[in-house]
Structure formats: structure tokens, C-alpha cells
Design an enzyme around this catalytic site. Sequence first.
Site, PDB file in Angstrom:
ATOM      1  CG  ASP A 170      -2.008  -1.041   1.197  1.00 20.52           C
ATOM      2  OD1 ASP A 170      -1.790  -2.069   0.519  1.00 20.52           O
ATOM      3  OD2 ASP A 170      -3.058  -0.831   1.829  1.00 20.52           O
ATOM      4  CE  LYS A 233      -5.272   2.051   2.372  1.00 25.16           C
ATOM      5  NZ  LYS A 233      -4.193   1.307   3.051  1.00 25.16           N
ATOM      6  CE  LYS A 269      -6.921  -1.264   2.468  1.00 22.50           C
ATOM      7  NZ  LYS A 269      -5.642  -1.831   2.892  1.00 22.50           N
TER       8      LYS A 269
END
Lengths: 333, 266
Positions: A170, A233, A269
Site C-alpha cells: 500500500d 485506495k 480499497k
Amino acid sequence: MSKVSSTTSSSVARGGAYVTLAPRNEVLEVESEAQLRTLLSSLSGVDAVGLEARVAKLSTRSLKQSTKLTALDLAISMVDLTTLEGADTPGRVRSLCHKARRPDPHDAAVPNVAAVCVYPDLVSVARDALAGSRVAVASVATAFPSGRASLAVKLADVREALAAGADEIDMVIDRGAFLAGRLGRVFEEIVAVKAECGAARLKVILETGELVTYDNVRRASWLAMLAGADFIKTSTGKVGVNATLPFALVMLEAVRDFAEVAGRPVGVKVAGGVRNAKDALRYLVVVNETVGARWLSADYFRVGASSLLNDLLMQRYKQRRGVYPRSDEFSGD
Amino acid sequence: MNGAFVRSESGRSYEIVDASGTFVANVARASRKDVRDAVVAARAAQAKWWAATAYNRGQVLYRLAEMAESRRDELRDHVALAEASEAVAAVARAIDRVVWYAGWTDKIAQVYGSTNPVAGPFFNFSHPTPSGVVAVLAHPTSFEGLIDQVMAPLAAGNTVVVVASERHPTPAVLLGELSVTADFPPGVLNVLTGSLDELAPVVCAHEDVDGVDLSGVDDALLGELRSLSAESIKRVVRAGFASDADSLRRLRTFIETTTVWHTVGQ
């Protein structure tokens, strides 16, 4: 710079139906910052009022009975169980991993969560604790959460996480550079990190709370996808405004449009601020209505959270047994 | 509920009437989701209510008595709807009873705590701690009884969810309103109005409710509610009221005993 192209015609889901589109390679080759700038500025602005009205309308959808149970299990399987605290310890990560493998010790029918998300130095602990399970290890990297470090430092961060056994990275984008208009720098960083990742899945955190406007979020989504993100995300969870349904909808629309043009499905996400089952189910409705049923899988949609999992389990308990559980029925970590 | 005057999540309401059938008020008709929300609020408030000093809890209850005193006439009118007895005297006794419980908050540990003799170099103490979240199915025809039901668990450090009498809910609603102005932390006292047949089973089956006072239900419902409560391991009380001896028993009902061993220092 980098090339993102689809050379053959592609099928993408839209509202559940599959349509075949002709390739439009010319749009997707990013060769210079100027071209990237032109491409992103050619995206239409977001109709904020319409967007929020749509989200409000979708939020009134109510899932009942068996649909709700299915949705709760699906949501559990999409959770990235996260602990990103300065006070994290190997013990805490281990207990989180046990919870990830088997969220409800009393009920083996509850699916495992998608991944456990930790800082790079705890990846090896999580890797060991999750050995033999289907739960992935995700690690935040690239000077999380601010992203304010040189590219060399960020790449070293990623390398360390991968060496320790991370399946997913991430990364955060450099919001300072994005907001200052240095789009090429943001793009190149993502390309470099993606190259470093190899087979590992790359999630690019836009930090919507700091991008502030819907237009910025739409542009940043496209930029990240063009640069090779596997997931986009919403947030780090470390700033005041975290994941919200309107921001998620903007990103899902970008994903839908990108899939049509590039033929590559990118995941989304949402992270931070999703604390209860009701919110999580609202996201699932928005996903289904925007990009279609294909995205209703942990491969394409994730929810980064810590306290959400317990609420999902409690709602599941209530649906199955008909009574409300004790508030301490499920473990805290 | 939770320090706010919310309508039912379901949007339902019903009318209440006096003995002659004249309209008195519209009140919310709570659903099982309102029960859930009330218990969540009560659970969240419980740790803080118990962590406050016993003296502080006493002050809050005294304040409630003062607020009730200042609205004595209004209370009298609403109590008169429900009770055959003389309402002025009933309200006066009820207020006195709140003061009585307020005085008890910092004495419970003195009366129910103990230092236990043990055969070893240890101090051994037992001290009373609250059960947690207590649900009260309110007595329909006695305001004084309701005060007993609510104040005993509160004084001991529990938080309370009251299901008001279905036919005469206004005294309980007023009590809830007074509690907010009396500086009760949000969630400590929550009052639901609605159908007892609908709400009581949900309350008794709720696993996050630690104790339930069934004094307000009649015999027909009792068996089912007792078995639901047993299923979720609740402390159950259904008692008389309005004598000091009964009140002491009530104080003791929603208390758990914690025993601590402590080494004797050299």
C-alpha cells in the site's frame, strides 16, 4: 515515460452486462508530463450535487435476510485487517493474524479476511503467523502516511517489505507534489514502485481527505491507474477526513471508465472511518451499482479497517441467532 | 436515549388516554432496533458512570431529586393518570426516595464490602461492583416503584434502560427528561416507550443486558421472559417495593462481588 495499452478489444462489466469495446490505445500512452497533464485535464469535472444525491439514494437501499447474510460474509472476506499504530507489537500483530485466519472462533463457516495490513517492520511476524492460510500480508510503504521522502528511500521501504514477505504494497502518493501540479513526479514514483513490486499487488493511496475536491480525486485516480496501480485506495486513515461514500463513488466511476478504455480492471480499497456493518454494506451497494458484480470480490474491492470486523461479526451473529450479542462477544484485536 | 430526545427509529407512535378516554399525548412506539440502540448507549456509558466517584454519582442523583422537586406539579398530574393513590403524596415519597438512594452511593461499598480473614500473609478484600447494563420493565401503577427500580441499579453504578409502562408512560418519560437536566451523563438512563409484548422479549434475550427487573410485567409473560433471561445468563429480579428493606435488597441485586488478594507488606 510508461505505456499502458490494450492491444486487443476487451470486455468489461457495466451494470452487470458485458460490452465489447474497441481499443483506444492512443489515449493511454503516457509519454510526457505535458501529455499527462492534457489527458487529466480533459477529464470532465464531477457534478458534486448529482454525485452526492446518487450516494444518498443508494444509501437508502436496504438488504434483508439471506441477501444481508451473504453481503456480511462477502464484506468479511474483503476486510484488510489493519493495525498501523506506533505502539504495535509483534504480539498484537500475531493476535490480529489469528483473528484474520478465523474471525469467529465458534464458527468455521465465517470466511477469512482478505489480508492483514501492517508496517514493514512487522511483515515478517505477520508472514509467519499467516503461514499456510489464504490471508495475504499487506504492508504500507513509501514513507507512509505522509509520503514525504525521496524516491530512493521510498523504494528501499518497498524492497524491505517485499523481502520480509509482503504480498501487497500500500503506497501513498506525494500529495504535496500532486497539489503543486507536479504530476510527472507523482506518476514516475508510482511507476518506479510498481516496477519494484513485480508480482506483488500495488495499492495506491490517494488520501482523498487531502486532495479535497472530487475533481482532484478523479484526476488522481486516473493518474494512478495509468501508472499501473492494481488498486486505488481512498485514505491512510491518519487524517481528519477518511473514506466517504462520495469519494468512493468518484473512484469507482474512474475505475469503470478506465476498464472500458484500457480493458484492465482496477480494484478499489476504502480505508479509515468504515466502522460498522451498515456503512460497509452501503459501500457494497455502491460498488455493485457502479462497476458491477465482478468487483464484488476481494480481488477488486477491499475495506481497510480494524473495528469494522467485529461489527460485521456481531451483525452476522444477530442475523443467525436472532438475539443481540454481548458487546465483548468478539475479541478486541 | 443517550441524552437526546429521539423518536423511534421505526417512526411509529401511539396515543395515550386517561381513565375517561380523553387524549393525553402521542408517544413514540419503540422497535427492537431502538432497544439495540439504547443498550449500545447504556453499555458505552457504563464504564464512565462507574469510574466516577461514588460521591459524584450521589450528587447527580441529589440533583435529580431537586429537579423533580421543581416540577412536582407536573409530575403529580402525570402520576395521577396512572395511580389510584393520592398523587401528591406519591410524588413526595418518590422524591424522598431519590434522595435516599443518592445518600447510598458512597455507602454501598461500606455495607456490602468486607475484609475477609484468610490463613496466609494476605489481605483479602471483597468489594461490590455493578452488574453492568440493567433493563427495567417499569411498574405500571406506582411511580415510587419505578423510582426503586431505576435508582437502585443507578446508585450501584449500573446504567439503565427503562421500558416504560405501555398505558401510562409519561411519568417514566418525565423522569428521563429530568435526568438530562440533572447532569446525568448521556446513556446512563435511557427510556423507551412502546408495547411491552413487543419489547420485553427483545430486552430479555439481549445478551449485552446483564440484569433485568421484571417487576412491571404480569404473570402471563413472566415464564417466557424468565427463560429468555436465563438463556443469556441475566440476573433477574421481580420484587415488591416501597419499603426500606426492599430497597436495600434492590441495591444489592445488581451488584457483583469482586474479591482481591493482596500480599501483606514486610
